[in-house]
Enzyme design. Structure first.
Site, PDB file in Angstrom:
ATOM      1  N   SER A  55       0.940  -1.334   0.015  1.00 57.69           N
ATOM      2  CA  SER A  55       0.031  -0.032   0.097  1.00 57.69           C
ATOM      3  C   SER A  55       0.746   1.234   0.033  1.00 57.69           C
ATOM      4  O   SER A  55       2.015   1.226   0.355  1.00 57.69           O
ATOM      5  CB  SER A  55      -1.034   0.062   1.022  1.00 57.69           C
ATOM      6  OG  SER A  55      -1.670   1.264   1.452  1.00 57.69           O
TER       7      SER A  55
ATOM      8  N   GLU B  23       0.249   3.710   1.591  1.00 58.11           N
ATOM      9  CA  GLU B  23       0.442   4.259   3.285  1.00 58.11           C
ATOM     10  C   GLU B  23       1.590   3.918   3.783  1.00 58.11           C
ATOM     11  O   GLU B  23       2.016   4.377   4.833  1.00 58.11           O
ATOM     12  CB  GLU B  23      -0.837   3.584   3.898  1.00 58.11           C
ATOM     13  CG  GLU B  23      -2.136   3.980   3.534  1.00 58.11           C
ATOM     14  CD  GLU B  23      -2.682   5.514   3.992  1.00 58.11           C
ATOM     15  OE1 GLU B  23      -1.789   5.860   5.102  1.00 58.11           O
ATOM     16  OE2 GLU B  23      -3.311   6.416   3.590  1.00 58.11           O
TER      17      GLU B  23
ATOM     18  N   TYR C 273      -2.048   0.591  10.468  1.00 57.57           N
ATOM     19  CA  TYR C 273      -2.088  -0.008   9.131  1.00 57.57           C
ATOM     20  C   TYR C 273      -0.958   0.060   8.332  1.00 57.57           C
ATOM     21  O   TYR C 273      -0.518  -0.974   7.592  1.00 57.57           O
ATOM     22  CB  TYR C 273      -3.339   0.662   8.350  1.00 57.57           C
ATOM     23  CG  TYR C 273      -3.566   0.321   6.852  1.00 57.57           C
ATOM     24  CD1 TYR C 273      -4.028  -0.958   6.641  1.00 57.57           C
ATOM     25  CD2 TYR C 273      -3.221   0.820   5.759  1.00 57.57           C
ATOM     26  CE1 TYR C 273      -4.274  -1.403   5.320  1.00 57.57           C
ATOM     27  CE2 TYR C 273      -3.154   0.448   4.406  1.00 57.57           C
ATOM     28  CZ  TYR C 273      -3.974  -0.897   4.168  1.00 57.57           C
ATOM     29  OH  TYR C 273      -3.941  -1.052   3.149  1.00 57.57           O
TER      30      TYR C 273
END
Length: 322
Positions: free
Chosen positions: A124, A126, A148
């Site tokens: 990801s 992120e 996360y």
């Protein structure tokens, strides 16, 4: 002879689009589905008779092993995760177990029971978090800003280690934000388009949001699953950034969404501090040059088209329910 593909997280947004893509290519598609009192298969109900679902859980090693035995996969796509950043702050240990350690469980199952399978890991954007350079590439340093994000970093490096230690065919797709009408209602894009539809039909009179200035690189999930498949087909495994190369603010998304429904967003949007993250990721912008050159992949759906697609779908959905 048809290939077998095993998808974890098949009932999610990406899992459903990927399953459709693989079925169109003639695959035998298997999916791991958690046993719940009320399983949510709404995204795959239209293809449920064409796939084989296996009960399992990414937190349970024995069920993953059994799924490998049953499916005998040529390709494994690990899409399962606790995938909502907001929830990861409230459930950090659960997120680390599912989104981080869960990857190792899948790797162990593949290593022992399907060692020749080609595997895709859903990494990801992120992971970049507090970005160290713009745009972000495969070589950009990770600086995650949420449970996360750091769980995804753990999963990413687990895949690199297994690839290099056991000569396994594992590719990380560092996917930037990708949306669709199948996006979960908790994600800001879908929260906005659903909110617009509710306001349009008089079911709500406001939409409460957090940071309107946060900027993201948003693409269409249907385009991004094609990139996943292309990675798995390569002779050599590698890691790829998948992104549109454009960045837009949450406010821009809001403006397009309300405009599509003929509404003035400033009359309805309320900024609520409770929706602001403890540590905000202010800007994400990906450079997918490597994916373009090696995989021949490029996004097809533009940002405005994506927003309009989602608004139209939510308007239609509420129109039917009314």
């Amino acid at each position: 002879m048809s290939k077998n593909a095993l998808i974890t997280g098949i009932s999610g947004q990406d899992g459903s689009y990927l399953a459709e893509l693989l079925l169109d290519k003639g695959y035998n598609v298997y999916g791991i589905l958690r046993r719940l009192s009320s399983p949510n298969t709404s995204r795959i109900d239209h293809i449920i008779n064409s796939i084989e679902l296996i009960q399992g859980d990414i937190t349970d090693q024995s069920s993953l092993n059994e799924a490998m035995r049953v499916s005998d996969p040529d390709e494994v796509y690990n899409l399962a995760a606790q995938s909502f950043v907001g929830t990861s702050w409230n459930q950090p240990v659960h997120t680390a177990d599912v989104t981080g350690i869960g990857v190792v469980r899948v790797l162990e199952a593949v290593k022992h029971l399907a060692p020749s399978a080609h595997m895709y890991q859903a990494s990801s954007s992120e992971m970049f978090g507090k970005v160290q350079e713009t745009p972000q590439t495969e070589n950009t340093k990770f600086y995650p800003r949420s449970p996360y994000g750091f769980s995804k970093v753990f999963g990413y490096w687990a895949c690199v280690n297994y690839r290099e230690s056991y000569d396994m065919h594992i590719s990380n797709g560092i996917l930037f934000n990708h949306e669709s009408p199948r996006r979960g209602i908790e994600f800001v894009t879908r929260k906005i388009t659903d909110g617009v539809a509710r306001i349009k039909y008089g079911l709500s009179n406001e939409l409460r949001l957090g940071n309107l200035d946060a900027r993201r690189d948003w693409g269409f999930a249907g385009d991004y699953v094609d990139a996943m498949w292309r990675m798995v087909q390569q002779e050599k495994p590698d890691d790829y950034v998948i992104a549109t190369g454009e960045t837009h603010s949450v406010q821009e998304l809001v403006e397009f969404a309300f405009s599509r429904a003929g509404l003035d967003w400033e009359k309805y949007v309320v900024v609520d501090p409770k929706f602001v993250r403890p540590a905000e990721v202010q800007l994400l912008l990906g450079d997918a040059t490597k994916a373009k050159n090696v995989l021949g992949w490029e996004p097809k759906v533009k940002f405005k088209e994506l927003v309009e697609m989602m608004v139209d779908a939510d308007l239609e959905k509420l129109k039917k329910s009314k």
